[in-house]
Design a protein around this motif. Structure first.
Motif, mmCIF file in Angstrom:
data_model
loop_
_atom_site.group_PDB
_atom_site.id
_atom_site.type_symbol
_atom_site.label_atom_id
_atom_site.label_comp_id
_atom_site.label_asym_id
_atom_site.label_seq_id
_atom_site.Cartn_x
_atom_site.Cartn_y
_atom_site.Cartn_z
ATOM 1 N N ASP A 1 35.596 -20.498 -6.552
ATOM 2 C CA ASP A 1 35.485 -22.329 -6.396
ATOM 3 C C ASP A 1 33.852 -22.288 -6.085
ATOM 4 O O ASP A 1 32.959 -21.599 -5.446
ATOM 5 C CB ASP A 1 36.363 -22.854 -5.279
ATOM 6 C CG ASP A 1 38.240 -22.916 -6.062
ATOM 7 O OD1 ASP A 1 37.624 -22.559 -7.596
ATOM 8 O OD2 ASP A 1 38.678 -22.747 -5.690
ATOM 9 N N ASP A 2 33.321 -23.663 -6.536
ATOM 10 C CA ASP A 2 31.620 -24.071 -6.140
ATOM 11 C C ASP A 2 31.630 -24.252 -5.029
ATOM 12 O O ASP A 2 32.978 -24.976 -3.875
ATOM 13 C CB ASP A 2 31.576 -25.399 -6.714
ATOM 14 C CG ASP A 2 31.263 -25.288 -8.203
ATOM 15 O OD1 ASP A 2 30.401 -24.553 -8.916
ATOM 16 O OD2 ASP A 2 31.362 -26.136 -8.774
ATOM 17 N N PRO A 3 30.465 -23.526 -4.544
ATOM 18 C CA PRO A 3 30.722 -24.253 -3.366
ATOM 19 C C PRO A 3 31.018 -25.832 -2.278
ATOM 20 O O PRO A 3 30.584 -26.459 -2.920
ATOM 21 C CB PRO A 3 28.998 -23.580 -2.410
ATOM 22 C CG PRO A 3 28.432 -22.862 -3.410
ATOM 23 C CD PRO A 3 29.985 -23.301 -4.365
ATOM 24 N N TRP B 1 33.850 -21.545 0.845
ATOM 25 C CA TRP B 1 33.818 -22.058 -0.414
ATOM 26 C C TRP B 1 35.250 -20.875 -0.084
ATOM 27 O O TRP B 1 35.921 -20.705 0.472
ATOM 28 C CB TRP B 1 32.952 -20.414 -0.564
ATOM 29 C CG TRP B 1 31.823 -20.206 -1.295
ATOM 30 C CD1 TRP B 1 32.479 -21.263 -2.894
ATOM 31 C CD2 TRP B 1 30.591 -19.366 -1.422
ATOM 32 N NE1 TRP B 1 31.050 -20.727 -3.668
ATOM 33 C CE2 TRP B 1 30.163 -20.156 -2.955
ATOM 34 C CE3 TRP B 1 29.861 -19.055 -0.692
ATOM 35 C CZ2 TRP B 1 29.087 -19.089 -2.868
ATOM 36 C CZ3 TRP B 1 28.416 -18.542 -1.400
ATOM 37 C CH2 TRP B 1 28.084 -18.855 -2.661
ATOM 38 N N LYS B 2 36.301 -20.695 -1.431
ATOM 39 C CA LYS B 2 36.634 -20.697 -1.741
ATOM 40 C C LYS B 2 37.053 -20.153 -3.270
ATOM 41 O O LYS B 2 36.107 -19.918 -4.532
ATOM 42 C CB LYS B 2 38.414 -21.891 -2.478
ATOM 43 C CG LYS B 2 37.682 -22.658 -1.144
ATOM 44 C CD LYS B 2 39.056 -23.979 -1.427
ATOM 45 C CE LYS B 2 38.931 -24.886 -0.338
ATOM 46 N NZ LYS B 2 39.617 -26.354 -1.000
ATOM 47 N N PHE B 3 38.074 -18.490 -2.451
ATOM 48 C CA PHE B 3 38.118 -17.907 -4.139
ATOM 49 C C PHE B 3 39.889 -17.798 -4.045
ATOM 50 O O PHE B 3 40.369 -17.905 -3.045
ATOM 51 C CB PHE B 3 37.578 -16.924 -3.859
ATOM 52 C CG PHE B 3 38.184 -15.636 -2.898
ATOM 53 C CD1 PHE B 3 38.776 -15.202 -3.129
ATOM 54 C CD2 PHE B 3 36.725 -15.971 -1.613
ATOM 55 C CE1 PHE B 3 39.265 -14.413 -2.203
ATOM 56 C CE2 PHE B 3 37.461 -14.949 -0.674
ATOM 57 C CZ PHE B 3 38.227 -13.872 -0.963
ATOM 58 N N PHE C 1 28.622 -15.011 -3.829
ATOM 59 C CA PHE C 1 26.850 -15.810 -3.684
ATOM 60 C C PHE C 1 27.103 -16.242 -4.816
ATOM 61 O O PHE C 1 28.047 -16.487 -6.040
ATOM 62 C CB PHE C 1 26.558 -14.372 -4.191
ATOM 63 C CG PHE C 1 27.285 -13.427 -5.291
ATOM 64 C CD1 PHE C 1 26.589 -13.059 -6.950
ATOM 65 C CD2 PHE C 1 28.118 -12.613 -5.101
ATOM 66 C CE1 PHE C 1 26.427 -12.660 -7.499
ATOM 67 C CE2 PHE C 1 28.992 -11.605 -6.046
ATOM 68 C CZ PHE C 1 27.943 -11.882 -8.454
ATOM 69 N N MET C 2 25.744 -16.634 -5.292
ATOM 70 C CA MET C 2 25.566 -16.786 -6.473
ATOM 71 C C MET C 2 25.048 -16.261 -7.997
ATOM 72 O O MET C 2 23.856 -15.373 -7.457
ATOM 73 C CB MET C 2 24.647 -18.542 -6.307
ATOM 74 C CG MET C 2 25.465 -19.588 -4.848
ATOM 75 S SD MET C 2 26.845 -20.436 -5.476
ATOM 76 C CE MET C 2 26.154 -21.531 -6.895
ATOM 77 N N SER C 3 25.122 -16.818 -9.189
ATOM 78 C CA SER C 3 24.661 -15.766 -9.978
ATOM 79 C C SER C 3 23.641 -16.319 -10.111
ATOM 80 O O SER C 3 23.503 -17.940 -10.248
ATOM 81 C CB SER C 3 25.834 -15.885 -11.120
ATOM 82 O OG SER C 3 25.757 -17.096 -11.939
ATOM 83 N N GLY D 1 23.177 -19.888 -11.237
ATOM 84 C CA GLY D 1 24.460 -20.761 -10.802
ATOM 85 C C GLY D 1 25.157 -21.143 -10.740
ATOM 86 O O GLY D 1 26.133 -22.053 -9.346
ATOM 87 N N LYS D 2 26.453 -19.978 -11.037
ATOM 88 C CA LYS D 2 27.883 -19.615 -10.947
ATOM 89 C C LYS D 2 28.064 -19.177 -9.800
ATOM 90 O O LYS D 2 27.225 -18.357 -9.417
ATOM 91 C CB LYS D 2 28.544 -19.379 -11.618
ATOM 92 C CG LYS D 2 28.162 -20.270 -13.445
ATOM 93 C CD LYS D 2 29.973 -20.783 -13.432
ATOM 94 C CE LYS D 2 29.903 -20.982 -14.958
ATOM 95 N NZ LYS D 2 30.894 -21.744 -15.569
ATOM 96 N N ALA D 3 29.345 -19.789 -8.900
ATOM 97 C CA ALA D 3 29.577 -18.919 -7.962
ATOM 98 C C ALA D 3 30.613 -17.491 -8.361
ATOM 99 O O ALA D 3 30.997 -17.985 -8.973
ATOM 100 C CB ALA D 3 30.380 -20.001 -6.877
#
Length: 101
Positions: free
Chosen positions: A17-19, A30-32, A64-66, A69-71
């Motif tokens: 998920d986005d930060p 941050w969530k996943f 991390f951010m790719s 710009g994707k989480a």
């Protein structure tokens, strides 16, 4: 085309998920999400070994951010070739640090 010889110690699990940021722009969290079968796979494949004192038994995730710009979420693979090479180097130098972070 040139061949990529870079070896990675982590395996990409997928998108996170986005930060979440506060009003000041500071990172708050941050969530996943993992499905039960994905969590079981992570435990079965990526758990560190326990030593005689009971230390270890961890699964290490990295958020991390790719470059786009994707989480993203990755999990450290203690069995990867790169991780094994790092352990061999640590053994040669006498360092006791288990993980690279």
């Amino acid at each position: 085309m040139s061949e990529q010889n870079k070896k990675y110690e982590s395996v990409l699990v997928g998108w996170a998920d986005d930060p979440i940021y506060n009003e000041s722009g500071n990172l708050m969290g941050w969530k996943f999400r993992l499905k039960d079968n994905e969590l079981k796979d992570c435990i079965d494949q990526y758990t560190t070994e326990r030593d005689s004192e009971g230390k270890g038994g961890n699964v290490r995730f990295t958020l991390f951010m790719s470059k786009s710009g994707k989480a993203c979420l990755s999990v450290w693979d203690p069995n990867s070739e790169a991780a094994q090479e790092r352990r061999n180097e640590k053994t040669k130098t006498g360092s006791t640090e288990e993980v690279p972070f």
